[in-house]
Design a protein around this motif. Structure first.
Motif, PDB file in Angstrom:
ATOM      1  N   GLU A 226      -1.016  -0.080  -4.032  1.00 56.48           N
ATOM      2  CA  GLU A 226      -1.575   0.081  -2.693  1.00 56.48           C
ATOM      3  C   GLU A 226      -1.474  -1.201  -1.888  1.00 56.48           C
ATOM      4  OE1 GLU A 226      -3.012   1.365   0.752  1.00 56.48           O
ATOM      5  OE2 GLU A 226      -2.329   2.594  -0.936  1.00 56.48           O
ATOM      6  N   SER A 229       2.020  -1.563  -0.641  1.00 54.81           N
ATOM      7  CA  SER A 229       2.231  -0.655   0.493  1.00 54.81           C
ATOM      8  C   SER A 229       1.669  -1.266   1.769  1.00 54.81           C
ATOM      9  CB  SER A 229       1.561   0.698   0.231  1.00 54.81           C
ATOM     10  OG  SER A 229       2.192   1.399  -0.818  1.00 54.81           O
ATOM     11  N   ARG A 233       3.714  -2.349   5.274  1.00 56.67           N
ATOM     12  CA  ARG A 233       3.297  -1.893   6.604  1.00 56.67           C
ATOM     13  C   ARG A 233       3.011  -3.083   7.514  1.00 56.67           C
ATOM     14  NH1 ARG A 233       0.021   1.737   3.281  1.00 56.67           N
ATOM     15  NH2 ARG A 233       1.092   3.757   3.160  1.00 56.67           N
ATOM     16  N   VAL A 240       6.091   4.375   4.722  1.00 56.99           N
ATOM     17  CA  VAL A 240       5.924   3.727   3.426  1.00 56.99           C
ATOM     18  C   VAL A 240       5.290   4.709   2.448  1.00 56.99           C
ATOM     19  CG1 VAL A 240       4.858   1.820   2.155  1.00 56.99           C
ATOM     20  CG2 VAL A 240       5.689   1.465   4.508  1.00 56.99           C
ATOM     21  N   SER A 241       5.929   4.896   1.309  1.00 55.22           N
ATOM     22  CA  SER A 241       5.373   5.770   0.274  1.00 55.22           C
ATOM     23  C   SER A 241       5.522   5.079  -1.071  1.00 55.22           C
ATOM     24  CB  SER A 241       6.083   7.125   0.257  1.00 55.22           C
ATOM     25  OG  SER A 241       7.466   6.967  -0.021  1.00 55.22           O
ATOM     26  N   SER A 242       4.696   5.501  -2.018  1.00 57.77           N
ATOM     27  CA  SER A 242       4.749   4.885  -3.340  1.00 57.77           C
ATOM     28  C   SER A 242       4.499   5.917  -4.419  1.00 57.77           C
ATOM     29  CB  SER A 242       3.726   3.749  -3.457  1.00 57.77           C
ATOM     30  OG  SER A 242       2.412   4.254  -3.386  1.00 57.77           O
ATOM     31  N   HIS A 253       8.401   1.975  -4.512  1.00 65.29           N
ATOM     32  CA  HIS A 253       8.076   2.045  -3.089  1.00 65.29           C
ATOM     33  C   HIS A 253       9.323   2.384  -2.282  1.00 65.29           C
ATOM     34  CE1 HIS A 253       4.419  -0.032  -4.348  1.00 65.29           C
ATOM     35  NE2 HIS A 253       3.915   0.244  -3.166  1.00 65.29           N
ATOM     36  N   ALA A 255      10.404   2.466   1.924  1.00 66.64           N
ATOM     37  CA  ALA A 255       9.926   2.074   3.243  1.00 66.64           C
ATOM     38  C   ALA A 255      11.110   2.023   4.220  1.00 66.64           C
ATOM     39  CB  ALA A 255       9.233   0.717   3.184  1.00 66.64           C
TER      40      ALA A 255
END
Length: 258
Positions: A226, A229, A233, A240-242, A253, A255
């Protein structure tokens, strides 16, 4: 070190935290890691397979599954090591134009041989990935794996964003600091054992053996999924995803550069 690192979990701005990491680890980053990777290059992939209890190829396949590729794209593999990810991307999309960058000439020489064995050509650049020698808006895809703990990851991620084309994606994979303190303690205990075992099995040199404590310390002061992430950002990435494995021990990740 544990008390100090806990205070960093949200108490410092990202750039301050990066300064702390660099202050603690700069000597290893600048003076020792080249020797470590020169030593381990010839058995790097096999050692990771053993240390991961045979899961190493599964981790790579899971990471590759997050990467979207299209015909004719230009891809940069940062901290490419032995070119495992570049080769896997070319298997998936053979007409990619892949460039690999790494600080270790020894790792890249192994990677060159592995790529040529499969009939692939990967352009190789040896240098400091904190300053990528490529023009702005140049690559469709950039990957970075298994190296961020040894970098000022904020600076490298900023450089990656610069060389990505608008709409291009950054794909990241690394060992992370788990969000659970219980998982974290078990993780570090296992790593201490596995690092010792692989050092004996593969007859690691003195420099690599002496860095065992560093590898744990660097991970314990790194980011959770987190937090990473949030860092991406903060740098201006979007979408953005993980995804995490093993309770947050490993994270992927994705992005986009807007």
């Amino acid at each position: 070190m544990a008390n100090g690192e806990r205070a960093l979990d949200g108490a410092l701005h990202f750039s301050d935290r990066e300064d702390v990491r660099e202050k603690l680890f700069k000597r290893v980053w600048t003076q020792e890691l080249n020797d470590v990777f020169a030593d381990v290059a010839k058995y790097y992939d096999r050692a990771n397979y053993v240390a991961s209890l045979g899961l190493w190829n599964k981790f790579r396949a899971s990471f590759l599954a997050t990467i979207d590729l299209q015909s004719g794209q230009r891809a940069l593999d940062v901290c490419a090591g032995t070119n495992a990810v570049g080769i896997a991307m070319l298997r998936k999309q053979p007409d990619l134009k892949v460039c690999a960058m790494d600080r270790s000439a020894a790792m890249q020489e192994v990677g060159r041989q592995l790529a040529e064995r499969e009939g692939f050509r990967i352009e190789s650049v040896i240098g400091d990935v904190h300053k990528l020698p490529f023009p702005d808006n140049h690559f469709d895809v950039v990957t970075l794996q298994w190296a961020s703990r040894h970098l000022r990851i904020m600076d490298v991620s900023r450089e990656i964003r610069r060389v990505l084309k608008p709409g291009g994606y950054f794909y990241h994979c690394d060992m992370l600091r788990p969000g659970s303190k219980l998982v974290e303690r078990a993780y570090y205990a296992y790593l201490r054992v596995s690092l010792s075992v692989t050092a004996v099995l593969f007859q690691s040199g003195a420099t690599a053996r002496n860095c065992k404590k560093y590898f744990i310390d660097a991970l314990s002061l790194f980011y959770s999924a987190e937090e990473l992430s949030q860092l991406l950002r903060h740098l201006g990435y979007e979408n953005v995803s993980s995804k995490t494995l093993l309770g947050g021990m490993i994270g992927f990740h994705k992005a986009m550069k807007p």
